[in-house]
Design a protein around this motif. Structure first.
Motif, short mmCIF file in Angstrom:
data_model
loop_
_atom_site.label_atom_id
_atom_site.label_comp_id
_atom_site.label_asym_id
_atom_site.label_seq_id
_atom_site.Cartn_x
_atom_site.Cartn_y
_atom_site.Cartn_z
N MET A 75 0.84 -1.21 0.00
CA MET A 75 0.00 0.00 0.00
C MET A 75 0.87 1.25 0.00
O MET A 75 0.61 2.21 -0.72
CB MET A 75 -0.92 -0.02 1.23
N HIS A 118 2.13 2.23 -3.35
CA HIS A 118 1.10 2.92 -4.13
C HIS A 118 0.97 4.38 -3.67
O HIS A 118 0.95 5.30 -4.49
CB HIS A 118 -0.24 2.20 -4.00
N ARG A 132 3.73 6.49 -4.99
CA ARG A 132 3.56 6.84 -6.41
C ARG A 132 2.52 7.94 -6.57
O ARG A 132 2.59 8.74 -7.50
CB ARG A 132 3.16 5.60 -7.22
N MET A 133 1.53 7.95 -5.68
CA MET A 133 0.45 8.93 -5.78
C MET A 133 0.89 10.32 -5.34
O MET A 133 0.17 11.30 -5.53
CB MET A 133 -0.75 8.48 -4.92
N TRP A 184 8.93 -1.64 -8.78
CA TRP A 184 8.01 -0.55 -8.45
C TRP A 184 7.00 -0.32 -9.56
O TRP A 184 6.02 0.40 -9.38
CB TRP A 184 8.79 0.76 -8.19
N PHE A 198 2.83 -0.17 -9.47
CA PHE A 198 2.25 0.29 -8.21
C PHE A 198 1.55 1.65 -8.33
O PHE A 198 0.90 2.10 -7.40
CB PHE A 198 3.31 0.33 -7.10
N GLY A 199 1.68 2.28 -9.51
CA GLY A 199 0.90 3.48 -9.76
C GLY A 199 -0.58 3.16 -9.90
O GLY A 199 -1.44 4.01 -9.73
N SER A 200 -0.87 1.88 -10.20
CA SER A 200 -2.26 1.47 -10.37
C SER A 200 -2.82 0.94 -9.06
O SER A 200 -2.23 0.06 -8.43
CB SER A 200 -2.33 0.40 -11.46
N PHE A 201 -3.96 1.48 -8.63
CA PHE A 201 -4.56 1.05 -7.37
C PHE A 201 -4.93 -0.44 -7.39
O PHE A 201 -4.56 -1.18 -6.46
CB PHE A 201 -5.78 1.92 -7.04
N ALA A 216 -1.84 -2.53 -7.02
CA ALA A 216 -1.29 -2.46 -5.67
C ALA A 216 -2.12 -3.32 -4.72
O ALA A 216 -1.58 -4.03 -3.85
CB ALA A 216 -1.24 -1.01 -5.18
N LEU A 255 -5.17 9.14 -1.76
CA LEU A 255 -5.53 7.77 -2.10
C LEU A 255 -6.84 7.83 -2.88
O LEU A 255 -7.81 8.44 -2.41
CB LEU A 255 -5.69 6.93 -0.83
#
Ligand SMILES: Nc1ncnc2c1ncn2[C@@H]1O[C@H](COP(=O)(O)OP(=O)(O)O)[C@@H](O)[C@H]1O
Ligand SMILES: [Mg+2]
Lengths: 364, 246
Positions: A92, A95, A98-99, A127, A130-133, A136, A199
């Motif tokens: 988590m 992610h 990345r956000m 990595w 992990f930009g994608s929810f 992740a 998030l």
């Protein structure tokens, strides 16, 4: 059939009572964020602090449930469940990092601050995604699940049980802690991840996001409870109990106990991963300290205090011990570790079935 | 079950720290046969069952069930081949009820998912109820196995063995702790079972072995001392010396 209520029927009634109690408890938890909205002057107002710490405890309760499934039902005393929790948390956290996007201190469009600081030119391969929810979230369950699958397969197949298995799982979380402390692992070294911004498009520092995470955790707790209930009330659950009490006898009935234990252990690790993933955005940080062996041992104590082998007991234990911890660490900070140790000894000696055993004992 | 498989032990030895618990033991049990095995304490009777069921690996020798080499299989695999066992010390799951113990033993797919999706249907319930009637535990269906008396535990474990529907039953000292009438009932039950299945019974009680009235194998010091009818072995001079004469 005899006229007097059989012990089984009495047990079933008690179980129903406990579950009703749990349902009321969940409802009470559910209105906490609403009471938080009341003006501070209102006597029913619930403070921000209480809401946020309760959100944490809910995650701990999920961890306790997962440990109870492995220990209380299948007899696998894992002293490394904190590792699965932490891995879910790290997934988590990746992610959330990345956000942050270009809002970091260094303002790099892609790389998290610590990578810029360490001179990374691009994201390490692990990595990516992990930009994608959804990706992740998949990793939140898959990574702990895969670790449990490997560790479980190797040890169950070699028939490592009891204290040896406990030591092995403890070594596992310790090794992971040392690994995550290293800067060159690409997980932020001893600082870990923090300064999360958002998030799913919601800014994390708002009371709305906090309430959202609180409810997500509560729903996850209820779902975890129902999954564990479904499992433990099935014939599969009875096979686990049988394995816990007399594994070799179960083999002579033709059950491959390795696969049964593995199934429970992997599922348990996945639940722990979910707990960790919900925990991290609520506390705003994840670092290698989460892998600390002491964390895993504390989780075992929650379950022991509440009553292992009962789902309500696991939840009860997580809230009771953590409530006590929060109160004591502000009232008498130096005492906490002694109290925790004393609690464990006392429960082991005098309350082998935990608080639930106490309630059941009086119900008879 | 088709035409049934024979149990074939040839030259089996088991050595524990230099001590020969089984010493070049050979034994054949034909399909449908009921065989009694007797012998003094420490003769290796239980160890023989351990070898057949995969609990102990033989140091030397062959153990075949039909064409299958049992020494290459684990306990669960052997059980699923159709070899069931009742232990000398009755062993079951004390935290489960009588009914649940029988349900776990009932022949059905054994994987985690299959167990998770398992629904007790009418047929399975009927089989469990029939077995409970057979072993006299109908009234105790919802009691935890942990609170049963020793004799009842013997019965429950025999019931579990029946639920597995095995082709070969290995029964280690089934009547220890039973009353005379229970012992008779057990003998009748085992005689009834044999024929469709093979049964190997280990027992000390010679009256019981006589009641079974079939071929008897006498073990001593890990190998076969004598084999034949009960009258034959009772008159065998070597048997009298080491066992009956005591
Ligand atoms: N696991 C073991 N380790 C060492 N010795 C054993 C083991 N199992 C059995 N034995 C020994 O092997 C001998 C045969 O035991 P057992 O097969 O239980 O005899 P029986 O069932 O005929 O009374 C005994 O002397 C026993 O002490
Ligand atoms: Mg014996």
């Amino acid at each position: 059939m005899s006229l007097a209520m059989s012990p089984i029927a009495a047990d079933a009634r008690l179980r129903l009572g406990l579950r009703a109690g749990l349902a009321i408890f969940v409802l009470l938890l559910g209105i906490m964020p609403l009471l938080n909205l009341l003006p501070v002057t209102n006597p029913l107002h619930v403070s921000d602090f209480l809401v946020s710490i309760t959100g944490k405890w809910i995650c701990y309760a999920i961890l306790a449930l997962s440990l109870d499934l492995a220990w209380g039902y299948a007899g696998i005393l894992s002293l490394g469940h904190g590792a699965f929790f932490a891995l879910g948390g790290y997934a988590m956290g990746m992610h959330l990092m990345r956000m942050i996007g270009p809002r970091g201190v260094y303002g790099h469009p892609v790389l998290p601050d610590f990578m810029v600081f360490l001179g990374y030119q691009e994201l390490p391969w692990y990595w990516l995604g992990f930009g994608s929810f959804p990706f992740a979230m998949l990793m939140v369950v898959l990574v702990p699940g895969a670790l449990a699958l490997i560790v479980g397969f190797l040890s169950f197949r070699s028939r490592i049980t009891g204290v040896y298995l406990s030591i092995l799982t403890q070594a596992m979380t310790f090794a992971l802690m040392l690994a995550f402390f290293r800067n060159d692992m690409g997980f932020g070294g001893n600082n870990g991840f923090t300064d999360f911004k958002e998030l799913l498009g919601f800014a994390l520092n708002t009371s709305g996001a906090r309430a959202g995470l609180f409810y997500a955790s509560l729903i996850a707790l209820v779902l975890s409870f129902l999954i564990c209930l479904r499992l433990t009330r099935s014939k599969y659950g009875r096979v686990l109990t049988a394995i816990r009490d007399a594994e070799s006898r179960v083999r002579f009935l033709g059950y491959n106990t390795t696969s049964h234990k593995l199934f429970a252990f992997v599922l348990s690790a996945m639940l722990a991963g979910v707990a960790g993933a919900l925990y991290v955005p609520q506390v705003g940080i994840i670092n290698p300290g989460e892998f600390s062996p002491a964390n895993s041992i504390e989780a075992v104590i929650w379950v022991a205090v509440g009553g292992r082998g009962t789902l309500v007991g696991a939840v009860l234990g997580a809230f009771t011990v953590n409530g006590l911890k929060t109160w004591l660490t502000s009232a008498a900070p130096d005492l906490w570790l002694f109290v925790l140790g004393g609690l464990f000894v006392a429960v082991t000696l005098f309350l082998p079935k935990g608080l639930i055993g106490l309630i059941k004992g009086r119900g008879r | 079950m088709s035409e049934g498989r024979r149990l074939y032990l040839d030259g089996v030895s088991v050595v524990f720290d230099g001590f020969r618990a089984l010493n070049n033991l050979s034994l054949i049990v034909e399909p449908g046969e009921l065989r009694s095995v007797i012998g003094p304490n420490g003769a290796g009777k239980t160890t023989m069952m351990d070898v057949i069921t995969g609990k102990t690996r033989p140091t030397a020798g062959k153990v075949l069930f039909g064409e299958t080499d049992l020494t290459r299989m684990d306990e669960a695999g052997i059980a699923n081949l159709g070899i069931g066992r009742k232990f000398q010390k009755p062993t079951m799951f004390d935290a489960l009820t009588v009914f649940e113990n029988l349900e776990l033993a009932l022949k059905a797919p054994r994987g985690p998912i299959a167990c998770l999706r398992w629904k007790l249907n009418g047929e399975a319930r009927t089989r469990i109820e029939q077995t409970m009637a057979e072993i006299g535990l109908t009234e105790r269906a919802q009691d935890l196995a942990g609170i049963l008396s020793h004799g009842q535990r013997q019965w429950l474990e025999i019931g579990m063995l029946l639920m597995q529907d095995p082709e070969l039953l290995l029964v280690d000292e089934p009547v220890a702790g039973m009353t005379d009438s229970e012992t008779e009932h057990t003998a009748a039950l085992l005689v009834r079972i044999a024929g469709k299945r093979s049964v190997v019974v280990v027992e000390h009680d010679l009256e019981f072995v006589r009641a079974l009235g079939r071929r008897v194998t006498v073990l001593c010091d890990g190998s076969v001392l004598s084999e034949g009818s009960i009258d034959h072995v009772q008159n065998d001079q070597r048997v009298i010396e080491v066992y009956l004469g005591r």
